[in-house]
Design a protein around this motif. Structure first.
Motif, PDB file in Angstrom:
ATOM      1  N   GLN A  59      15.761  18.340 -15.445  1.00 43.53           N
ATOM      2  CA  GLN A  59      16.604  18.424 -16.635  1.00 43.53           C
ATOM      3  C   GLN A  59      17.978  17.820 -16.367  1.00 43.53           C
ATOM      4  OE1 GLN A  59      15.668  19.474 -19.774  1.00 43.53           O
ATOM      5  NE2 GLN A  59      17.647  18.568 -20.292  1.00 43.53           N
ATOM      6  N   ALA A  60      18.501  18.070 -15.163  1.00 39.78           N
ATOM      7  CA  ALA A  60      19.791  17.481 -14.798  1.00 39.78           C
ATOM      8  C   ALA A  60      19.707  15.965 -14.782  1.00 39.78           C
ATOM      9  CB  ALA A  60      20.233  18.007 -13.430  1.00 39.78           C
ATOM     10  N   ALA A  61      18.588  15.433 -14.267  1.00 43.45           N
ATOM     11  CA  ALA A  61      18.398  13.982 -14.276  1.00 43.45           C
ATOM     12  C   ALA A  61      18.330  13.448 -15.695  1.00 43.45           C
ATOM     13  CB  ALA A  61      17.141  13.614 -13.499  1.00 43.45           C
ATOM     14  N   THR A 101       0.818  -1.211   0.000  1.00 40.51           N
ATOM     15  CA  THR A 101       0.000   0.000   0.000  1.00 40.51           C
ATOM     16  C   THR A 101       0.849   1.256   0.000  1.00 40.51           C
ATOM     17  OG1 THR A 101      -0.088  -0.149   2.413  1.00 40.51           O
ATOM     18  CG2 THR A 101      -1.912  -1.115   1.175  1.00 40.51           C
ATOM     19  N   ARG A 102       2.176   1.125   0.002  1.00 39.05           N
ATOM     20  CA  ARG A 102       3.052   2.291  -0.055  1.00 39.05           C
ATOM     21  C   ARG A 102       3.008   2.950  -1.428  1.00 39.05           C
ATOM     22  NH1 ARG A 102       8.968   1.079   1.347  1.00 39.05           N
ATOM     23  NH2 ARG A 102       9.019   3.335   0.960  1.00 39.05           N
ATOM     24  N   PHE A 103       2.429   2.298  -2.429  1.00 41.51           N
ATOM     25  CA  PHE A 103       2.404   2.889  -3.771  1.00 41.51           C
ATOM     26  C   PHE A 103       1.776   4.281  -3.720  1.00 41.51           C
ATOM     27  CE2 PHE A 103       0.297   3.822  -7.780  1.00 41.51           C
ATOM     28  CZ  PHE A 103       1.358   3.710  -8.659  1.00 41.51           C
ATOM     29  N   GLY A 104       2.494   5.261  -4.230  1.00 39.65           N
ATOM     30  CA  GLY A 104       2.018   6.623  -4.247  1.00 39.65           C
ATOM     31  C   GLY A 104       2.432   7.446  -3.052  1.00 39.65           C
ATOM     32  N   GLU A 105       3.082   6.834  -2.041  1.00 41.15           N
ATOM     33  CA  GLU A 105       3.527   7.597  -0.873  1.00 41.15           C
ATOM     34  C   GLU A 105       4.553   8.642  -1.283  1.00 41.15           C
ATOM     35  OE1 GLU A 105       5.139   5.273   2.218  1.00 41.15           O
ATOM     36  OE2 GLU A 105       3.226   4.412   2.858  1.00 41.15           O
ATOM     37  N   VAL A 106       4.478   9.806  -0.660  1.00 40.99           N
ATOM     38  CA  VAL A 106       5.467  10.849  -0.901  1.00 40.99           C
ATOM     39  C   VAL A 106       6.783  10.439  -0.237  1.00 40.99           C
ATOM     40  CG1 VAL A 106       6.016  13.286  -0.611  1.00 40.99           C
ATOM     41  CG2 VAL A 106       3.659  12.577  -0.988  1.00 40.99           C
ATOM     42  N   ALA A 107       7.877  10.684  -0.914  1.00 42.17           N
ATOM     43  CA  ALA A 107       9.186  10.311  -0.381  1.00 42.17           C
ATOM     44  C   ALA A 107       9.431  10.978   0.962  1.00 42.17           C
ATOM     45  CB  ALA A 107      10.283  10.718  -1.361  1.00 42.17           C
ATOM     46  N   PRO A 108       9.954  10.246   1.923  1.00 40.51           N
ATOM     47  CA  PRO A 108      10.199  10.837   3.253  1.00 40.51           C
ATOM     48  C   PRO A 108      11.292  11.889   3.181  1.00 40.51           C
ATOM     49  CG  PRO A 108      11.204   8.664   3.097  1.00 40.51           C
ATOM     50  CD  PRO A 108      10.389   8.841   1.850  1.00 40.51           C
ATOM     51  N   ARG A 109      11.174  12.882   4.049  1.00 39.85           N
ATOM     52  CA  ARG A 109      12.213  13.902   4.126  1.00 39.85           C
ATOM     53  C   ARG A 109      13.437  13.338   4.842  1.00 39.85           C
ATOM     54  NH1 ARG A 109       9.836  18.665   2.562  1.00 39.85           N
ATOM     55  NH2 ARG A 109       7.560  18.754   2.761  1.00 39.85           N
ATOM     56  N   GLY A 110      14.574  13.955   4.553  1.00 39.75           N
ATOM     57  CA  GLY A 110      15.807  13.488   5.165  1.00 39.75           C
ATOM     58  C   GLY A 110      16.583  12.530   4.289  1.00 39.75           C
ATOM     59  N   PHE A 111      16.020  12.180   3.116  1.00 39.81           N
ATOM     60  CA  PHE A 111      16.695  11.286   2.187  1.00 39.81           C
ATOM     61  C   PHE A 111      17.084  12.068   0.936  1.00 39.81           C
ATOM     62  CE2 PHE A 111      14.869   8.155   4.899  1.00 39.81           C
ATOM     63  CZ  PHE A 111      15.633   7.001   4.741  1.00 39.81           C
ATOM     64  N   THR A 112      18.228  11.757   0.374  1.00 38.26           N
ATOM     65  CA  THR A 112      18.623  12.287  -0.928  1.00 38.26           C
ATOM     66  C   THR A 112      18.491  11.171  -1.964  1.00 38.26           C
ATOM     67  OG1 THR A 112      20.926  11.801  -0.351  1.00 38.26           O
ATOM     68  CG2 THR A 112      20.162  14.080  -0.081  1.00 38.26           C
ATOM     69  N   PHE A 113      18.301  11.577  -3.209  1.00 38.19           N
ATOM     70  CA  PHE A 113      17.970  10.608  -4.246  1.00 38.19           C
ATOM     71  C   PHE A 113      18.909  10.748  -5.446  1.00 38.19           C
ATOM     72  CE2 PHE A 113      14.186  11.097  -1.744  1.00 38.19           C
ATOM     73  CZ  PHE A 113      13.680   9.806  -1.647  1.00 38.19           C
ATOM     74  N   VAL A 114      19.069   9.623  -6.168  1.00 33.53           N
ATOM     75  CA  VAL A 114      19.910   9.555  -7.360  1.00 33.53           C
ATOM     76  C   VAL A 114      19.020   9.136  -8.526  1.00 33.53           C
ATOM     77  CG1 VAL A 114      21.887   8.433  -8.445  1.00 33.53           C
ATOM     78  CG2 VAL A 114      21.919   8.929  -5.988  1.00 33.53           C
ATOM     79  N   PRO A 115      19.058   9.842  -9.651  1.00 34.04           N
ATOM     80  CA  PRO A 115      18.269   9.404 -10.816  1.00 34.04           C
ATOM     81  C   PRO A 115      18.638   7.976 -11.195  1.00 34.04           C
ATOM     82  CG  PRO A 115      19.117  11.621 -11.163  1.00 34.04           C
ATOM     83  CD  PRO A 115      19.761  11.115  -9.916  1.00 34.04           C
ATOM     84  N   THR A 138      12.605   8.493 -12.696  1.00 33.18           N
ATOM     85  CA  THR A 138      12.672   7.571 -11.565  1.00 33.18           C
ATOM     86  C   THR A 138      13.924   7.810 -10.742  1.00 33.18           C
ATOM     87  OG1 THR A 138      13.655   5.939 -13.066  1.00 33.18           O
ATOM     88  CG2 THR A 138      11.298   5.772 -12.642  1.00 33.18           C
ATOM     89  N   TYR A 139      13.803   7.525  -9.434  1.00 37.87           N
ATOM     90  CA  TYR A 139      14.886   7.768  -8.489  1.00 37.87           C
ATOM     91  C   TYR A 139      15.023   6.575  -7.547  1.00 37.87           C
ATOM     92  CZ  TYR A 139      14.661  12.741  -9.799  1.00 37.87           C
ATOM     93  OH  TYR A 139      14.673  13.925 -10.483  1.00 37.87           O
ATOM     94  N   VAL A 140      16.224   6.435  -7.006  1.00 33.39           N
ATOM     95  CA  VAL A 140      16.462   5.533  -5.876  1.00 33.39           C
ATOM     96  C   VAL A 140      17.218   6.334  -4.826  1.00 33.39           C
ATOM     97  CG1 VAL A 140      16.435   3.386  -7.187  1.00 33.39           C
ATOM     98  CG2 VAL A 140      18.571   4.670  -6.958  1.00 33.39           C
ATOM     99  N   SER A 141      17.143   5.895  -3.584  1.00 35.08           N
ATOM    100  CA  SER A 141      17.786   6.645  -2.517  1.00 35.08           C
ATOM    101  C   SER A 141      19.305   6.538  -2.613  1.00 35.08           C
ATOM    102  CB  SER A 141      17.319   6.132  -1.151  1.00 35.08           C
ATOM    103  OG  SER A 141      17.805   4.821  -0.924  1.00 35.08           O
TER     104      SER A 141
END
Length: 635
Positions: A264-266, A109-123, A175-178
């Motif tokens: 655009q950078a991604a 059921t996590r589908f669609g959850e907003v990404a938690p704060r405190g994490f950085t992401f990589v394309p 798309t991103y991963v942490s």
């Protein structure tokens, strides 16, 4: 936000649950008391075997069908689409996660959850191309084979997030991963290849490799897509992923611009990064220049002007320090490595068709003839030049062809002997004889091969733009590289580039002029072959004479400054030309209106297109209709 447990962090660190060690049972325990002769019994079941090709095809069809059903579901359910557009993504994710229409894979059921704060992401697209674009070249292939090729990078069970916002519309989700999971991958890479030391550098961070969405509103932050397990699953998810939401209130303009810049950078990271490409290109250019210099040094070793480094590192470094400026009035200081015979070739083709070969020149130098012979006065009077044996072959069938339109040929002006007319079918055997005893020696009438005393000599192939000459010889049916005793090649175009520190190729005539060698009747195959040999010797001797000479180093620096100034001046002049004509007169008001004409809006490329052969097209009519036969239809 639910905090990650220690178990979750451990699983993320090792790259997913599939990398956990198997649970031990009594059946697979190894008995160490049997002097290592007892092996573990396996408990593999049929279900643990790799899937068959048929099963893989069935899974692919399943993914495609589910993606199509999900797309149909999203289009039919207007309330859910409205919820997505209003930013109520969690509601959409909850219903999709509880139906068979959700994206294939172990979603919750996590589908669609907003990404938690405190994490950085990589394309994620940058992750898939990391070993190809963002690591040193020597590690690219080893890393690709171990972690990336054959879709291995997709099978690490990534927690995938995505952005598909109407504020910055893109054709497919970004798309991103942490960064946490990416760092786990890098730790595993560095553990496997300790010397690689692969990191996300500060330069990559500045280019957008790591992105932080903490300061952005909910609708502009990544949303959870699912736990990725395969490339097929990823492609299926990209078919029709719902919008990540649009708030009723537009974000501030600066926030929106910064958000678009991040996307655009991604996207740029997904392409071949310009800076990464430039670095790779520069690295390849530097390697190419090093190879050019090595070719000059190898050539000097063949004629006794350089010694091969074979001792210890200390001895080699001391030998390099003791290398003095060469005096051409003395014999060469070192032995002639490999004792080779150097054979230069030059092929002339007809200017109207490169498939028609008219001349072949061969020049031969036996380095044994140079033993204890000083080169003497540098230039035309070099004493080594007289040991070069030249031959000039003309194709009998093409003796009437002479180049004169694009360059001035002179097939009947061989300066180093008498031209030989050979039938085209006999050229392979004639050329082959030049690569065996007596190696074009005019005073040897009896071949050593016929007496059974032939010695296998090391051969080195030489040319000025050697690749083109080799290709021409192949057209004649002669593959010069098929001989096992050809141990090296040399190209005076490459050698002169390094000698001059110039990236541009130089014609043979200009090379000769630089060394004060007069080249008579160039573009004669035999003459060019002999002059190519002379140019090679001149480069080797002159480079040895300048080695360790301070005056030569100063002249080199002055020449480099002149070239730099010429490039800067040309750029300034070009920019000045571009700035002319933009300022209008103070009393200018635009003048009269310009009535448009058909010709003003015709494509400029259409006028330069190649003509179309065949019957003329029917004239254009108001109706634009014609009969089947092409006659105008009057309606």
């Amino acid at each position: 936000m639910q905090e990650m447990t220690e178990l979750d962090r451990f699983i993320a660190l090792i790259g997913g649950e599939q990398n956990l060690p198997p649970i031990s049972t009594e059946e697979n325990v190894v008995d160490d008391t049997d002097d290592h002769t007892t092996t573990a019994t396996t408990t593999e079941k049929d279900g643990d075997e790799l899937p068959s090709i048929y099963e893989v095809e069935m899974m692919n069809e399943k993914y495609d069908q589910e993606a199509q059903e999900r797309q149909r579901f999203l289009k039919q359910d207007g309330s859910e689409a409205t919820a997505a557009m209003d930013g109520n993504v969690s509601s959409l994710g909850s219903q999709l996660a509880n139906t068979s229409l959700r994206p294939s894979g172990p979603l919750t059921t996590r589908f669609g959850e907003v990404a938690p704060r405190g994490f950085t992401f990589v394309p994620f697209v940058a992750v898939t191309k990391f070993c190809y674009e963002f690591v040193p070249q020597q590690w690219s292939q080893p890393l690709a084979s171990a972690f990336f090729d054959n879709n291995k990078i997709y099978e690490r069970q990534w927690d995938l997030y995505y952005i598909l916002s109407a504020h910055c519309q893109t054709q497919k989700p970004t798309t991103y991963v942490s960064e946490y999971q990416v760092q786990a991958l890098l730790d595993e890479i560095n553990q496997t290849f300790p010397k690689a030391n692969i990191i996300i550098s500060d330069d990559l961070r500045n280019e957008g490799m790591v992105q932080d969405f903490d300061d952005y509103p909910q609708e502009l932050r990544p949303h959870y897509l699912g736990r990725l397990q395969s490339r097929e699953q990823h492609d299926a998810w990209m078919v029709d992923t719902p919008m990540t939401g649009v708030a009723s209130k537009m974000p501030p303009e600066r926030t929106l611009e910064a958000f678009k810049a991040m996307l655009q950078a991604a996207a740029d990271l997904g392409k071949a990064k310009s800076k990464s490409k430039q670095k790779a290109k520069l690295q390849m250019a530097v390697q190419g220049r090093q190879d050019m210099g090595k070719q000059v040094l190898r050539a000097q070793r063949r004629v006794g002007l350089m010694k091969r480094n074979e001792g210890s590192e200390l001895e080699d470094s001391m030998a390099r320090l003791n290398i003095a400026q060469y005096d051409p009035s003395k014999a060469v200081p070192f032995s002639l490595e490999d004792d080779p015979i150097i054979i230069a070739i030059d092929v002339e083709a007809y200017e109207r068709s490169s498939k028609i070969i008219t001349e072949v020149g061969v020049a031969t130098l036996d380095t044994r003839d140079l033993r204890d012979i000083p080169p003497g006065t540098f230039g035309d009077d070099c004493s080594w030049f007289k040991y070069i044996r030249g031959r000039h072959f003309r194709i009998a069938e093409h003796k009437h062809l002479r180049n004169h339109e694009f360059l001035q040929g002179c097939p009947d002006a061989f300066e180093f002997g008498k031209s030989e007319f050979v039938a085209e079918t006999d050229m392979p055997s004639t050329l082959n004889s030049c690569f065996h005893e007596p190696f074009s020696k005019p005073d040897c009438t009896t071949s050593a091969q016929s007496t059974g005393t032939q010695e296998t000599r090391n051969l080195i192939l030489l040319g000025h733009d050697l690749l083109q000459d080799i290709q021409y010889l192949r057209q004649l049916g002669f593959n010069v590289l098929s001989r096992r005793n050809v141990i090296d090649t040399m190209d005076t175009v490459i050698m002169f580039k390094h000698y001059m520190h110039d990236v541009n190729p130089t014609s043979l005539g200009r090379v000769l002029g630089h060394f004060d060698i007069v080249g008579w009747n160039l573009h004669n195959g035999g003459n060019d072959a002999v002059y190519t040999m002379q140019a090679m010797l001149a480069i080797c001797i002159k480079a040895a004479m300048e080695r360790g000479d301070e005056n030569s180093a100063v002249k080199r620096q002055e020449l480099d400054k002149q070239r730099t100034k010429a490039v800067v001046d040309a750029a300034v002049e070009r920019r000045e030309d571009e700035m002319v004509g933009w300022t209008l007169a103070q009393d200018e008001d635009g003048g009269v209106a310009v009535v448009p004409k058909d010709g003003d809006f015709e494509s400029k490329t259409a006028k330069t297109m190649r003509p179309v052969h065949g019957p003329p097209r029917p004239p254009k009519l108001q109706s634009g209709l014609w009969t089947i036969g092409g006659a105008p239809l009057d309606v």
